[in-house]
Every structure is written in C-alpha cells, then in structure tokens.
Design a protein around this motif. Sequence first.
Motif, PDB file in Angstrom:
ATOM      1  N   ASN A   1       0.819  -0.891   0.179  1.00 19.17           N
ATOM      2  CA  ASN A   1       0.506   0.422   0.016  1.00 19.17           C
ATOM      3  C   ASN A   1       0.586   1.471  -0.024  1.00 19.17           C
ATOM      4  O   ASN A   1       0.408   1.993  -0.620  1.00 19.17           O
ATOM      5  N   ILE A   2       2.032   1.159   0.299  1.00 19.36           N
ATOM      6  CA  ILE A   2       3.195   2.391   1.034  1.00 19.36           C
ATOM      7  C   ILE A   2       4.004   2.689  -0.666  1.00 19.36           C
ATOM      8  O   ILE A   2       3.499   3.448  -1.381  1.00 19.36           O
ATOM      9  N   LEU A   3       4.407   1.367  -0.904  1.00 15.22           N
ATOM     10  CA  LEU A   3       5.227   0.936  -2.037  1.00 15.22           C
ATOM     11  C   LEU A   3       5.069   0.928  -3.488  1.00 15.22           C
ATOM     12  O   LEU A   3       5.203   1.236  -4.585  1.00 15.22           O
ATOM     13  N   VAL A   4       3.048   0.568  -3.361  1.00 17.04           N
ATOM     14  CA  VAL A   4       2.608   1.395  -4.703  1.00 17.04           C
ATOM     15  C   VAL A   4       2.090   1.869  -4.845  1.00 17.04           C
ATOM     16  O   VAL A   4       2.031   3.147  -5.604  1.00 17.04           O
ATOM     17  N   ASP A   5       0.632   2.052  -3.455  1.00 15.26           N
ATOM     18  CA  ASP A   5       0.863   3.231  -4.081  1.00 15.26           C
ATOM     19  C   ASP A   5       0.709   4.552  -2.977  1.00 15.26           C
ATOM     20  O   ASP A   5       0.563   6.024  -3.953  1.00 15.26           O
ATOM     21  N   GLY A   6       2.032   4.882  -2.097  1.00 13.96           N
ATOM     22  CA  GLY A   6       2.946   5.781  -1.879  1.00 13.96           C
ATOM     23  C   GLY A   6       3.219   6.812  -2.385  1.00 13.96           C
ATOM     24  O   GLY A   6       3.981   6.945  -4.052  1.00 13.96           O
ATOM     25  N   LYS A   7       3.899   8.087  -2.439  1.00 13.88           N
ATOM     26  CA  LYS A   7       4.806   9.029  -3.323  1.00 13.88           C
ATOM     27  C   LYS A   7       5.573   8.638  -3.007  1.00 13.88           C
ATOM     28  O   LYS A   7       6.615   8.170  -2.385  1.00 13.88           O
ATOM     29  N   TYR A   8       6.725   9.411  -3.824  1.00 12.60           N
ATOM     30  CA  TYR A   8       8.154   9.830  -3.684  1.00 12.60           C
ATOM     31  C   TYR A   8       8.558  10.446  -3.280  1.00 12.60           C
ATOM     32  O   TYR A   8       8.314  11.673  -4.304  1.00 12.60           O
TER      33      TYR A   8
ATOM     34  N   PRO B   1      11.417  12.185  -1.933  1.00 17.37           N
ATOM     35  CA  PRO B   1      13.377  12.519  -2.143  1.00 17.37           C
ATOM     36  C   PRO B   1      14.388  13.464  -0.615  1.00 17.37           C
ATOM     37  O   PRO B   1      12.997  14.384   0.027  1.00 17.37           O
ATOM     38  N   LEU B   2      14.543  12.916   0.110  1.00 13.42           N
ATOM     39  CA  LEU B   2      15.043  13.218   1.248  1.00 13.42           C
ATOM     40  C   LEU B   2      16.495  14.161   0.914  1.00 13.42           C
ATOM     41  O   LEU B   2      17.115  13.472   0.500  1.00 13.42           O
ATOM     42  N   LYS B   3      16.193  15.063   2.235  1.00 11.64           N
ATOM     43  CA  LYS B   3      17.757  15.204   2.071  1.00 11.64           C
ATOM     44  C   LYS B   3      18.736  14.719   3.327  1.00 11.64           C
ATOM     45  O   LYS B   3      18.733  14.099   3.915  1.00 11.64           O
ATOM     46  N   THR B   4      20.266  14.960   3.160  1.00 11.16           N
ATOM     47  CA  THR B   4      21.162  13.813   3.394  1.00 11.16           C
ATOM     48  C   THR B   4      22.239  15.522   3.163  1.00 11.16           C
ATOM     49  O   THR B   4      22.235  15.909   3.220  1.00 11.16           O
ATOM     50  N   SER B   5      23.601  14.469   4.325  1.00 11.89           N
ATOM     51  CA  SER B   5      23.998  15.561   5.178  1.00 11.89           C
ATOM     52  C   SER B   5      25.681  15.451   4.068  1.00 11.89           C
ATOM     53  O   SER B   5      26.636  15.920   3.954  1.00 11.89           O
ATOM     54  N   SER B   6      25.365  14.164   3.041  1.00 13.07           N
ATOM     55  CA  SER B   6      26.773  13.804   1.800  1.00 13.07           C
ATOM     56  C   SER B   6      26.417  13.630   0.603  1.00 13.07           C
ATOM     57  O   SER B   6      24.773  13.026   0.405  1.00 13.07           O
ATOM     58  N   GLN B   7      26.746  14.183   0.036  1.00 14.09           N
ATOM     59  CA  GLN B   7      26.402  14.051  -1.404  1.00 14.09           C
ATOM     60  C   GLN B   7      26.503  12.953  -2.052  1.00 14.09           C
ATOM     61  O   GLN B   7      25.580  13.061  -2.779  1.00 14.09           O
ATOM     62  N   SER B   8      27.137  11.667  -1.879  1.00  8.98           N
ATOM     63  CA  SER B   8      26.910  10.649  -2.237  1.00  8.98           C
ATOM     64  C   SER B   8      26.012   9.836  -1.394  1.00  8.98           C
ATOM     65  O   SER B   8      26.311   8.734  -1.577  1.00  8.98           O
ATOM     66  N   VAL B   9      24.864  10.426  -0.677  1.00  8.99           N
ATOM     67  CA  VAL B   9      24.270   9.361   0.439  1.00  8.99           C
ATOM     68  C   VAL B   9      23.412  10.092  -0.448  1.00  8.99           C
ATOM     69  O   VAL B   9      22.435  10.743   0.042  1.00  8.99           O
ATOM     70  N   PHE B  10      22.228   8.896  -1.310  1.00  7.50           N
ATOM     71  CA  PHE B  10      21.376   9.116  -1.438  1.00  7.50           C
ATOM     72  C   PHE B  10      20.356   8.607  -0.467  1.00  7.50           C
ATOM     73  O   PHE B  10      20.226   8.187   0.661  1.00  7.50           O
ATOM     74  N   ALA B  11      19.087   8.984  -0.409  1.00  8.82           N
ATOM     75  CA  ALA B  11      17.666   8.837   0.779  1.00  8.82           C
ATOM     76  C   ALA B  11      16.126   9.465   0.218  1.00  8.82           C
ATOM     77  O   ALA B  11      16.192  10.362  -0.370  1.00  8.82           O
ATOM     78  N   TYR B  12      15.140   8.715   0.564  1.00  6.46           N
ATOM     79  CA  TYR B  12      13.688   8.515  -0.464  1.00  6.46           C
ATOM     80  C   TYR B  12      13.175   7.560   0.683  1.00  6.46           C
ATOM     81  O   TYR B  12      13.360   7.281   1.210  1.00  6.46           O
ATOM     82  N   ALA B  13      11.755   8.616   0.559  1.00 10.21           N
ATOM     83  CA  ALA B  13      11.002   7.749   1.766  1.00 10.21           C
ATOM     84  C   ALA B  13       9.840   7.403   0.385  1.00 10.21           C
ATOM     85  O   ALA B  13       9.422   8.123  -0.654  1.00 10.21           O
ATOM     86  N   ARG B  14       9.020   6.598   0.410  1.00  8.94           N
ATOM     87  CA  ARG B  14       7.327   6.194   0.066  1.00  8.94           C
ATOM     88  C   ARG B  14       6.597   5.788   1.514  1.00  8.94           C
ATOM     89  O   ARG B  14       7.036   5.603   1.689  1.00  8.94           O
ATOM     90  N   ALA B  15       5.970   7.338   0.455  1.00 11.67           N
ATOM     91  CA  ALA B  15       4.598   7.789   1.807  1.00 11.67           C
ATOM     92  C   ALA B  15       3.608   7.468   1.660  1.00 11.67           C
ATOM     93  O   ALA B  15       2.824   7.976   0.523  1.00 11.67           O
ATOM     94  N   ASN B  16       2.603   7.606   2.623  1.00 11.85           N
ATOM     95  CA  ASN B  16       1.227   6.649   2.420  1.00 11.85           C
ATOM     96  C   ASN B  16       0.550   7.145   3.662  1.00 11.85           C
ATOM     97  O   ASN B  16       0.895   6.178   4.504  1.00 11.85           O
ATOM     98  N   GLY B  17      -0.372   8.556   3.557  1.00 14.55           N
ATOM     99  CA  GLY B  17      -0.098   8.969   4.872  1.00 14.55           C
ATOM    100  C   GLY B  17       0.554   9.081   6.148  1.00 14.55           C
ATOM    101  O   GLY B  17       1.321   9.741   6.239  1.00 14.55           O
ATOM    102  N   VAL B  18       0.496   8.678   7.398  1.00 13.83           N
ATOM    103  CA  VAL B  18       1.224   8.960   8.597  1.00 13.83           C
ATOM    104  C   VAL B  18       2.564   7.395   8.219  1.00 13.83           C
ATOM    105  O   VAL B  18       2.906   7.415   9.325  1.00 13.83           O
ATOM    106  N   ASP B  19       2.482   6.959   7.375  1.00 13.05           N
ATOM    107  CA  ASP B  19       3.292   6.028   7.304  1.00 13.05           C
ATOM    108  C   ASP B  19       4.247   5.824   6.275  1.00 13.05           C
ATOM    109  O   ASP B  19       3.797   6.517   4.934  1.00 13.05           O
TER     110      ASP B  19
END
Length: 522
Positions: A430-437, A439-457
């Motif tokens: 429900n999160i990985l298919v229907d959730g939004k992508y 992008p999350l900020k990180t303190s290192s340009q070599s480290v990527f981070a993202y959330a798949r978000a749906n509601g409060v989870d």
Amino acid sequence: MMKKININGFLFLTFLTFLVFAFSASSAYAYPWINDLRTLFISNKAIIYTINIRTFGAEDKNGNDIIEPWLGDTPGTFVNAQKRLDDIIETGANTIYLLPVTKVGKLKALGTSGSLYAMDSFNELNPQLDDKADAKSVFAEAKSFIQAAHKKKLRVILDMPSCGSYDMSLEKPELFIKDKKGNTVTPADWTDVRLFKVQNSDGTLNKELLDNYKKFADMALALGADGIRADVAAIKPYAFWKEFIDYVRKSDPQFLFIAEASVEWSNPAPGYVEYASVEELLKAGFDGHYGSWGSLRKITKASDFHKKITQDKKLSDKFDGQKAVMASFATHDQQSPLITGSDNYWEMVLWLNATLPLNSYFLDGFTTGDSYLYKYENQKAGKTFTDDDQYFVHRGKMDIFNASRRPGGTREDLKTKYLTALKFKYWAKNILVDGKYVPLKTSSQSVFAYARANGVDAVVVIGNLDTKNELSANVYIPKLKEKSFVSPMRMGEPPETKNGRLAVKLQPGEIQVFMLSKVPVK
C-alpha cells in the motif's frame, strides 16, 4: 494505519501462498485466461522474472557448464521449462519474460548455438527448444507452456528482436538496408545481425517488413502471450510502432508493449535509421520503457540519482500517469552485480527493485548469486551448430550464444535476503505501490535517501553511492522524533534517531531500509 510488526514474525510464512496473488490486478482466478498485464504494469505491480528457455530447464550432468545431448545432457525446452513454473512462483514473480524464442541464424554467428537475437524467422519458433521425445510440435509445446503459466496466474512476455540474421538477409534482401557498396548493414558491433529497412527512400514505411512483424504478432497472440518487449525499439520510427501496436491491440487491448529504450542511449546505426525518442515511443502506444537504471554504477551523487526518478515521473505525467518503467539494474545485457560490485551492490539492486516506483525485474540466476562465469568461456568448441567454432560469451553476462547450463548460483544467503525483500514489497504494498516518492535531504552528496509515503506511514531507503568508502550521514526527516517508531528492514549498524534526522553509518555501496510509523513524510 500501519501497525508495528515483528519482521521475523512474517518471514516464516510460506512464500508460495504469500505472494502468488500479491500484485494481481484482479484477485479472482479465472480460466480461460483473461489478460490483465497492461493494467498490472501501468500500476507498477509487475514483478518480472526473465528466463532463457534454452537454458532454464537444462541439465548439465557432467558439470562442464555446456549442454551436450550427445553425452547425455538434457537441453532446455518448453516442456522441461513448464515443469519449473513453481520455481518462478517461489521467487514472488507474477510475470515471465522469455528471451527470444524465434528461429536463429547460423551464418556469421556468435557462439555454437547462435545468438537468441539473430532472428531467422518472424513466425517460426526455435527448433532447439523442441522436446524431441514429445510428439507435439514446438509451437504446441510453447502454447502448452504459456497455458500452464496462466493456470498458475503467471503472465508471459515475448522478446521481439530488432534485427534479422545474416541468413535472413541472404534469403530476403528486400527487408534489409544496403550501404553505398550494396552490402547489408551491421549495426554497432552486432556482427551476427543485419539492419532492417524500416523506411523506403521516399520516407514511407517498408510495408513488407511491417507485414512480417505482424506475423510475429500473430504468432504471439496465437500462443496466448500477454505482451511484447521490443528489442532496441528506438531504431524504428513512431509511424511503424503506431501501426504495429494498433494492429495487436485490436485483438487484445490488454496486450503490453515495453520498449527497450532509455533517454540516455544513442543510435547504434547513425546515418541509416531514425532514432525515436522515448516520448515518441510512448506516444506510439508503448506502455513502458527501461528508464536509465542501467547506469546506476556510474551515479556518484544523490542529486543525479533523484534526477532519474524525476525524469521518469515527468515523462509519465505527460501521459496522465498511464506509462511506467521496467527496472533495468541487472538485465541480460549487463554483468552480474556480483561481478561489477559486491554483495552490498547486489543488495542495493534488490532493494531498489523492491522500493522504487517501477516494475521489478529479475534475471534468472540473480536470486542465488550467479556470476554468469562459464568454464568454457571463449574456448574452442568440440562441436558446433553454427559457423562459429568458439564458445563465444560476454563475460559475466547470461550466455545467449550457446546451449549452456541453467542459471543459478549457490548463495543460499542471498536467496534468503531476496525473499525477505520481496515479502516486504508485498507486506508494504500500500505504501510501495500507492505511496508518493519523496526525496530526502542528506548531509553527504554521495548518500541518497528517499521515502515512499502514504498517510502517516513511510518506508525510508538510504544508500551509499560511494563503493570504496564508509560514510556517516544525517538524513533529514522534519517530523521525526527521538521516540518515533523506526523499524529496520535492512541495515548494518543501527541508526541514531534524533529530532528531525536519522543518523546512519553506511558501508561502501550499502543500502538501508526502514519503516516509519506515525511519521508523516511530505
């Protein structure tokens, strides 16, 4: 709302029953089969497992990696491939992608059996895939294989080669482009194939070539296939694909078309063919493309990682979200992740497949760590069925040139990790298919981070693009509190949770995955 669970609690569930209907577009089983693959793919619910029929059911009894029937080995056929359908279901896949199954050329060939992509007929199946002990024709055996797959709710995609064999160019020269000297044209370094003449000198479509490709489509429909993956789709123009796809969709509106195309690729035959853009291919009717994930190893900055997602989303948005991407991190055209990287890189490929907004793609042998290194690699062959007496292979890639052993490694530890990721993909669908992508900020340009978000989870994914150095980084999540529920799905060293950030330490090339509950991410 997502409830807190113990990940070890759901890992013991039987994978076969857990995932068989996990990403089906319709939950009810129906036979005769009703194709739903186009809807499944556009919804990013396809989990695609790629096999080579010539090797999938093969038995290499003396362990030399090459299949020698005259010494008692069993070649791969549609019949023994059908016996292994449950093995595919156990990977969590809901779609089988067959590498080319058409008859192959034998002249100016690569390898002792001929490249799968050196197509020698538009509507004849490869006789190498026929079980000689079975009274049925190879066509009947292939149809039986697809029917058996459908009964297990597995969809089937056929690979449609882009060029013709040298043999075909001698038999049907009117289908091929000629250079100024009157010779047929070899695209790029594909020495065993010749370039089709898609357009006449006045710019009109070569109707004879189009009619022959329609014969391929007729064969695919008669077999009961659910879709086509078009090899090197961009070397044929919009007008060709528009007419071809419309022709097929009159018979089956749910028939899926995937273009092997990327915005990063260039024309393999400049000066001879037009090179269609991905957008033009999608306008012509293709439902999806490869994206640009084949270059993952070259990405060193998080900003470039996110650009690829943004690029694909913008393209899909132009078509009201009715186009999707097939993951291309580790296809048959690429070396095994264990050759180009490490266990960490293999896991990165796995978890990106599981968590990004795309359709997952896995090559036969990936799940158990096949490095696609063969004992006979580029050695002189004792026996050949082409004019090539060398066991030609692309090092570290699945062999498509010879009758080789079935793919598969011995890494049961990797198989366990694979099953964990695919179970999580189902559990958090429900999160990985229907959730939004997000992008999350990180303190290192070599480290990527993202959330798949749906509601409060949310599912948070963090990766180290530096394959040589261990890195520490902060991942900024504004609503994160010190007492927020953070459940690790895949990680090395435990993170430190602070208000507004997640402090992580990452090994070279490592990926980490977390579940957040009651932490809205926007």
